[in-house]
Design a protein around this motif. Sequence first.
Motif, PDB file in Angstrom:
ATOM      1  N   ILE A  22       0.620  -1.108   0.097  1.00 24.02           N
ATOM      2  CA  ILE A  22      -0.042   0.178   0.234  1.00 24.02           C
ATOM      3  C   ILE A  22       1.327   1.190   0.116  1.00 24.02           C
ATOM      4  O   ILE A  22       1.548   1.562   0.971  1.00 24.02           O
ATOM      5  CB  ILE A  22      -1.220  -0.401   1.142  1.00 24.02           C
ATOM      6  N   LEU A  23       0.777   2.267  -1.009  1.00 23.15           N
ATOM      7  CA  LEU A  23       1.235   3.170  -1.056  1.00 23.15           C
ATOM      8  C   LEU A  23       1.197   4.410  -0.247  1.00 23.15           C
ATOM      9  O   LEU A  23       0.931   5.080   0.205  1.00 23.15           O
ATOM     10  CB  LEU A  23       1.997   3.633  -2.542  1.00 23.15           C
ATOM     11  N   ASP A  24      -0.621   4.642  -0.738  1.00 23.49           N
ATOM     12  CA  ASP A  24      -1.463   6.199  -0.184  1.00 23.49           C
ATOM     13  C   ASP A  24      -2.951   5.143  -0.518  1.00 23.49           C
ATOM     14  O   ASP A  24      -3.363   4.472  -0.739  1.00 23.49           O
ATOM     15  CB  ASP A  24      -1.368   6.856  -1.286  1.00 23.49           C
ATOM     16  N   THR A  25      -3.355   6.220   0.407  1.00 18.07           N
ATOM     17  CA  THR A  25      -4.766   5.870   0.712  1.00 18.07           C
ATOM     18  C   THR A  25      -5.510   6.793   0.328  1.00 18.07           C
ATOM     19  O   THR A  25      -5.393   7.991   0.381  1.00 18.07           O
ATOM     20  CB  THR A  25      -5.214   5.145   2.099  1.00 18.07           C
ATOM     21  N   TYR A  26      -6.981   6.715  -0.192  1.00 21.14           N
ATOM     22  CA  TYR A  26      -8.185   7.987  -0.748  1.00 21.14           C
ATOM     23  C   TYR A  26      -9.507   7.165   0.167  1.00 21.14           C
ATOM     24  O   TYR A  26      -9.649   6.086   0.446  1.00 21.14           O
ATOM     25  CB  TYR A  26      -8.077   7.869  -1.408  1.00 21.14           C
ATOM     26  N   ALA A  52     -11.272  -0.532  -8.682  1.00 22.30           N
ATOM     27  CA  ALA A  52     -10.870   0.248  -9.235  1.00 22.30           C
ATOM     28  C   ALA A  52     -10.028   0.499 -10.504  1.00 22.30           C
ATOM     29  O   ALA A  52      -9.559   0.251 -10.569  1.00 22.30           O
ATOM     30  CB  ALA A  52     -11.174   1.376  -8.452  1.00 22.30           C
ATOM     31  N   THR A  53     -11.252   1.264 -11.461  1.00 19.54           N
ATOM     32  CA  THR A  53     -10.622   1.939 -12.526  1.00 19.54           C
ATOM     33  C   THR A  53     -10.692   3.066 -12.763  1.00 19.54           C
ATOM     34  O   THR A  53     -11.392   3.786 -12.269  1.00 19.54           O
ATOM     35  CB  THR A  53     -11.379   1.750 -13.862  1.00 19.54           C
ATOM     36  N   VAL A  54      -9.938   4.408 -13.346  1.00 17.74           N
ATOM     37  CA  VAL A  54     -10.264   5.575 -13.819  1.00 17.74           C
ATOM     38  C   VAL A  54     -10.501   5.807 -15.362  1.00 17.74           C
ATOM     39  O   VAL A  54      -9.643   5.415 -16.644  1.00 17.74           O
ATOM     40  CB  VAL A  54      -8.707   6.557 -13.342  1.00 17.74           C
ATOM     41  N   ASP A  55     -11.771   6.328 -15.965  1.00 18.65           N
ATOM     42  CA  ASP A  55     -12.497   5.985 -17.315  1.00 18.65           C
ATOM     43  C   ASP A  55     -13.146   7.375 -17.008  1.00 18.65           C
ATOM     44  O   ASP A  55     -13.737   8.293 -16.518  1.00 18.65           O
ATOM     45  CB  ASP A  55     -13.578   5.150 -17.489  1.00 18.65           C
ATOM     46  N   LYS A 100      -0.776   4.947 -14.730  1.00 19.86           N
ATOM     47  CA  LYS A 100      -1.121   5.474 -16.130  1.00 19.86           C
ATOM     48  C   LYS A 100       0.960   5.470 -15.691  1.00 19.86           C
ATOM     49  O   LYS A 100       1.810   4.596 -16.587  1.00 19.86           O
ATOM     50  CB  LYS A 100      -1.021   6.465 -16.429  1.00 19.86           C
ATOM     51  N   GLU A 101       1.830   5.603 -14.701  1.00 21.66           N
ATOM     52  CA  GLU A 101       3.075   5.388 -13.979  1.00 21.66           C
ATOM     53  C   GLU A 101       3.591   3.963 -14.774  1.00 21.66           C
ATOM     54  O   GLU A 101       4.978   3.661 -15.036  1.00 21.66           O
ATOM     55  CB  GLU A 101       3.373   6.043 -12.980  1.00 21.66           C
ATOM     56  N   GLY A 102       3.121   3.181 -14.269  1.00 20.65           N
ATOM     57  CA  GLY A 102       3.014   1.354 -14.115  1.00 20.65           C
ATOM     58  C   GLY A 102       2.938   0.836 -13.019  1.00 20.65           C
ATOM     59  O   GLY A 102       3.753   1.054 -12.354  1.00 20.65           O
ATOM     60  N   GLY A 103       2.354  -0.004 -12.968  1.00 20.72           N
ATOM     61  CA  GLY A 103       2.464  -0.929 -11.983  1.00 20.72           C
ATOM     62  C   GLY A 103       1.599  -0.622 -11.179  1.00 20.72           C
ATOM     63  O   GLY A 103       2.216  -1.510  -9.571  1.00 20.72           O
ATOM     64  N   LEU A 104       1.096   0.187 -10.712  1.00 24.50           N
ATOM     65  CA  LEU A 104      -0.051   0.978  -9.448  1.00 24.50           C
ATOM     66  C   LEU A 104      -1.527   0.355  -9.954  1.00 24.50           C
ATOM     67  O   LEU A 104      -1.691   0.460 -11.387  1.00 24.50           O
ATOM     68  CB  LEU A 104      -0.174   2.249  -9.105  1.00 24.50           C
ATOM     69  N   SER A 105      -2.114  -0.238  -9.203  1.00 27.65           N
ATOM     70  CA  SER A 105      -3.491  -0.402  -9.179  1.00 27.65           C
ATOM     71  C   SER A 105      -3.721   0.059  -8.083  1.00 27.65           C
ATOM     72  O   SER A 105      -3.922   0.526  -6.805  1.00 27.65           O
ATOM     73  CB  SER A 105      -3.503  -2.417  -8.500  1.00 27.65           C
ATOM     74  N   LEU A 106      -5.851   0.538  -8.201  1.00 32.29           N
ATOM     75  CA  LEU A 106      -6.389   1.112  -7.035  1.00 32.29           C
ATOM     76  C   LEU A 106      -7.200   0.324  -6.491  1.00 32.29           C
ATOM     77  O   LEU A 106      -8.253  -0.866  -7.262  1.00 32.29           O
ATOM     78  CB  LEU A 106      -7.112   1.798  -7.610  1.00 32.29           C
ATOM     79  N   VAL A 107      -7.019  -0.601  -5.329  1.00 35.65           N
ATOM     80  CA  VAL A 107      -7.481  -1.731  -4.260  1.00 35.65           C
ATOM     81  C   VAL A 107      -8.449  -1.163  -3.031  1.00 35.65           C
ATOM     82  O   VAL A 107      -8.096  -0.639  -2.753  1.00 35.65           O
ATOM     83  CB  VAL A 107      -7.072  -2.449  -4.083  1.00 35.65           C
ATOM     84  N   LEU A 124      -3.886   3.334  -3.820  1.00 39.73           N
ATOM     85  CA  LEU A 124      -3.630   2.933  -4.583  1.00 39.73           C
ATOM     86  C   LEU A 124      -1.902   1.889  -4.293  1.00 39.73           C
ATOM     87  O   LEU A 124      -1.348   1.800  -3.117  1.00 39.73           O
ATOM     88  CB  LEU A 124      -1.781   4.408  -4.193  1.00 39.73           C
ATOM     89  N   ALA A 125      -2.151   1.008  -5.026  1.00 36.77           N
ATOM     90  CA  ALA A 125      -0.756  -0.506  -4.638  1.00 36.77           C
ATOM     91  C   ALA A 125      -0.881  -0.612  -5.623  1.00 36.77           C
ATOM     92  O   ALA A 125      -0.884  -0.974  -6.627  1.00 36.77           O
ATOM     93  CB  ALA A 125      -1.865  -1.308  -3.808  1.00 36.77           C
ATOM     94  N   ARG A 126       1.063  -1.233  -5.411  1.00 34.75           N
ATOM     95  CA  ARG A 126       1.929  -2.065  -6.036  1.00 34.75           C
ATOM     96  C   ARG A 126       1.975  -3.569  -5.702  1.00 34.75           C
ATOM     97  O   ARG A 126       1.788  -3.324  -4.503  1.00 34.75           O
ATOM     98  CB  ARG A 126       3.135  -1.760  -6.249  1.00 34.75           C
TER      99      ARG A 126
END
Length: 161
Positions: A22-26, A52-55, A100-107, A124-126
Amino acid sequence: MPKERGRKVIVTNRKARHNYSILDTYEAGIVLVGTEVKSLRAGKVSLADAFATVDDGEVWLRNVHIPEYTYGTWTNHEVRRHRKLLLHKREIEKLIGKTKEGGLSLVPLSLYFSDGKVKVELALARGKRAYDKRQDLAKRDARREVARALGRAAKGRYGRR
């Protein structure tokens, strides 16, 4: 009826902390229909495969399983529909850049009621690799062993069994 206060956790995604760093939480609001809220109040929800996705500048929560409300009628909701998350524009722009930076997901980490409103804790997680998971388990076991030894020392039991 008195207004609901505080934070009441509905469900947590325990696998997320095991499978991701876990890198950051919202904290985000979530757009729901009435029967979904009633199902959540009954405590029925699963975040097992959720992400989660950003569309198009909007954040969507996908694969959350909220079962149909048992006392609902033909107006019941779809079980696994896409649900819109409510975040500030700056937060969404930041998430777009990071994913978009790569390798990061929204969980999603947890789903809870905050002052009567349903919120989701989004991370925001890797993804972790197998050796990362093994290292985390080894650290946790070492901490547990130290705590046991300190507990035995505090009780006056210095010898090993």
